[in-house]
Motif scaffolding. Structure first.
Motif, PDB file in Angstrom:
ATOM      1  N   VAL A 425       0.954  -1.070   0.029  1.00 42.42           N
ATOM      2  CA  VAL A 425      -0.031   0.172  -0.068  1.00 42.42           C
ATOM      3  C   VAL A 425       0.814   1.268  -0.067  1.00 42.42           C
ATOM      4  O   VAL A 425       0.554   2.366  -0.813  1.00 42.42           O
ATOM      5  CB  VAL A 425      -1.024  -0.053   1.256  1.00 42.42           C
ATOM      6  CG1 VAL A 425      -1.774   1.289   1.115  1.00 42.42           C
ATOM      7  CG2 VAL A 425      -1.840  -1.072   1.185  1.00 42.42           C
ATOM      8  N   LEU A 430      -0.995  -1.634  -6.914  1.00 43.70           N
ATOM      9  CA  LEU A 430      -2.096  -2.318  -6.785  1.00 43.70           C
ATOM     10  C   LEU A 430      -2.025  -3.632  -7.185  1.00 43.70           C
ATOM     11  O   LEU A 430      -2.375  -4.548  -6.528  1.00 43.70           O
ATOM     12  CB  LEU A 430      -3.175  -1.621  -7.713  1.00 43.70           C
ATOM     13  CG  LEU A 430      -4.622  -2.521  -7.896  1.00 43.70           C
ATOM     14  CD1 LEU A 430      -5.140  -2.648  -6.432  1.00 43.70           C
ATOM     15  CD2 LEU A 430      -5.395  -1.769  -8.734  1.00 43.70           C
ATOM     16  N   ILE A 465      -6.471   1.042  -4.618  1.00 44.27           N
ATOM     17  CA  ILE A 465      -6.170   0.029  -3.680  1.00 44.27           C
ATOM     18  C   ILE A 465      -7.236   0.105  -2.491  1.00 44.27           C
ATOM     19  O   ILE A 465      -7.694  -1.164  -2.053  1.00 44.27           O
ATOM     20  CB  ILE A 465      -4.904   0.278  -2.913  1.00 44.27           C
ATOM     21  CG1 ILE A 465      -3.722   0.209  -4.228  1.00 44.27           C
ATOM     22  CG2 ILE A 465      -4.242  -0.518  -1.745  1.00 44.27           C
ATOM     23  CD1 ILE A 465      -2.092   0.573  -3.513  1.00 44.27           C
TER      24      ILE A 465
END
Length: 476
Positions: A425, A430, A465
């Motif tokens: 993250v 992603l 995300i």
């Protein structure tokens, strides 16, 4: 009465040795000194020495006095012998008995200044007086007996002689050393004896090593269809004679490099076991099989790891030695290094830093090579980061997939409690997040500050995300 008994039980003297070791030589007087130390602070201690073999031994002095808390020495003299002892090092028939008693307690000792003669007279006139006795065993040692043991191929006797007097080999002259090694190589089966002498520290010159090695090689050629067993090369490797190794390889060809001795040890095994890094490197560079196994399944790397020899392990690993090859009991070099507590070698065999570096660079080929040859996949650096953490943060998805395939821990947390998913993250990748979650990463795992991956994605504005994590059931 009870107090008297307690006093009698107090130890009066301490012997320097429980076994008197006599350096044996034929037709010569042989001497050994024994020291007695008084443990009594209140009176002199009288002693008398008796032998089971008066026809062979003399004692000087046979009786005497030890001042309080002081020492006295007597000498054991072996009379000239025309024959070798029937049994050695330990002589079962020869022993000494040392009788001791506080002189002040001896009847008739009087107040006159005591001397050795008066002590001897007292012992002779009071044969049944209570004494504290000590037994002293006899062992015959020395170069003459070592040569005899070598000549008859008695490895047990030779080993015991060397153990009892570790300096016996170092004290030999160059000529004596070469002579005793020649005797060993003339045995019907010289391998074990030669190795015992060399491993115990027998020092010989290069000319003698070459000559002895050649003689044994020629004898083995007569007895084996395969020719010599590489003894000369083994000896050169044992003494770290790199130039001699290279000369022998040039003369005989690379086929001699991997010939095993009677235990299946190649010259590289010998060099690795002795810690001879230059010689070991020369052997590998000349074409020696770096992963050859001896009869017990050990490789050169296994031997170096068992010894905790970091320079040798480092060199062999650099040359591509395989750390996953087990011995015949299924133990790898890493296993034996862990068992023996060689932490630096363990770290090197795990190769955690190279794995971490390959993951950070995204070098999938190097990483695959490391992991296929047994490198640890879950090594943690000083911050608690693993290869999976750094691959996730850098967005190296192919590397990340490989680490997972090789058993990387999806839930490992660094010193701040961040999992690989947290760092994927942070890296804004992603694809890495999808890979981790797809392989079972916990979407709600919390760091030490209680932050979840979804919280971090939202805080950092990673909308794609965050949406993906929500779709996979992440809590807000």
């Amino acid at each position: 009465m009870e107090e008297k008994k307690k006093k009698k039980m107090i130890k009066l003297v301490e012997l320097s040795e429980q076994e008197v070791r006599i350096d044996f030589a034929l037709h010569s007087k042989c001497r050994a000194n024994v020291r007695l130390r008084s443990l009594c602070a209140t009176s002199p201690i009288a002693f008398k020495v008796q032998t089971s073999s008066p026809q062979k031994f003399m004692v000087n002095p046979p009786t005497g006095l030890i001042p309080p808390l002081s020492c006295a020495t007597f000498q054991i003299i072996l009379k000239p012998q025309a024959h070798l002892p029937p049994s050695y090092p330990r002589s079962p028939s020869d022993r000494f008995l040392i009788k001791t008693a506080p002189y002040s307690l001896l009847p008739g000792s009087g107040s006159d200044k005591p001397d050795s003669d008066s002590v001897g007279s007292w012992f002779a006139s009071n044969p049944h007086a209570p004494t504290q006795d000590h037994k002293l065993k006899v062992a015959f040692v020395g170069p003459a007996l070592l040569r005899h043991a070598v000549g008859r191929g008695d490895c047990d006797a030779a080993r015991s002689l060397i153990k009892r007097r570790k300096s016996v080999l170092a004290e030999l002259s160059a000529e004596e050393s070469e002579s005793i090694l020649r005797v060993a190589t003339e045995l019907a089966d010289p391998g074990g004896m030669v190795r015992l002498l060399l491993d115990s520290g027998l020092k010989i010159g290069a000319v003698a090593r070459g000559r002895v090695g050649t003689e044994e090689a020629e004898r083995n050629h007569d007895n084996n269809d395969d020719g010599d067993d590489g003894t000369e090369l083994h000896v050169a490797a044992a003494f770290d004679r790199t130039e001699e190794v290279l000369r022998l390889v040039r003369a005989r060809g690379s086929g001699s490099l991997d010939r095993g001795d009677r235990e299946g040890r190649t010259p590289l095994h010998v060099a690795a076991g002795k810690g001879n890094v230059r010689c070991a490197r020369a052997l590998v560079e000349s074409g020696a099989d770096k992963d050859a196994r001896s009869r017990d399944g050990r490789t050169a790397l296994y031997r170096a790891a068992a010894n905790g020899d970091r320079p040798m392990v480092e060199m062999l690993m650099e040359m591509g030695a395989d750390p996953t090859i087990p011995n015949d009991r299924g133990r790898s070099p890493l296993d034996v290094a862990r068992d023996k507590g060689h932490s630096e070698v363990v770290e090197m065999l795990e190769r955690g830093e190279p794995v971490l570096m390959a993951a950070r660079r995204g070098d999938s080929k190097q990483l695959e090579l490391l992991l296929k040859t047994g490198a640890t996949v879950n090594y943690r650096d000083q911050y608690g980061l693993t290869a999976m953490h750094v691959a996730a943060m850098k967005g190296h998805n192919d590397v990340l997939s490989m680490i997972i395939e090789f058993g990387g821990d999806l839930e490992s947390q660094d010193d701040e409690g961040h999992s690989p998913l947290h760092l994927a993250v942070v890296g804004g990748c992603l694809e890495a997040v999808v890979t981790l979650v797809g392989k079972g990463a916990n979407v709600d795992i919390k760091s030490k500050s209680k932050a979840t991956p979804l919280y971090m994605a939202t805080a950092m504005g990673q909308r794609d995300i965050a949406e993906f994590l929500v779709s996979k059931g992440a809590s807000s």
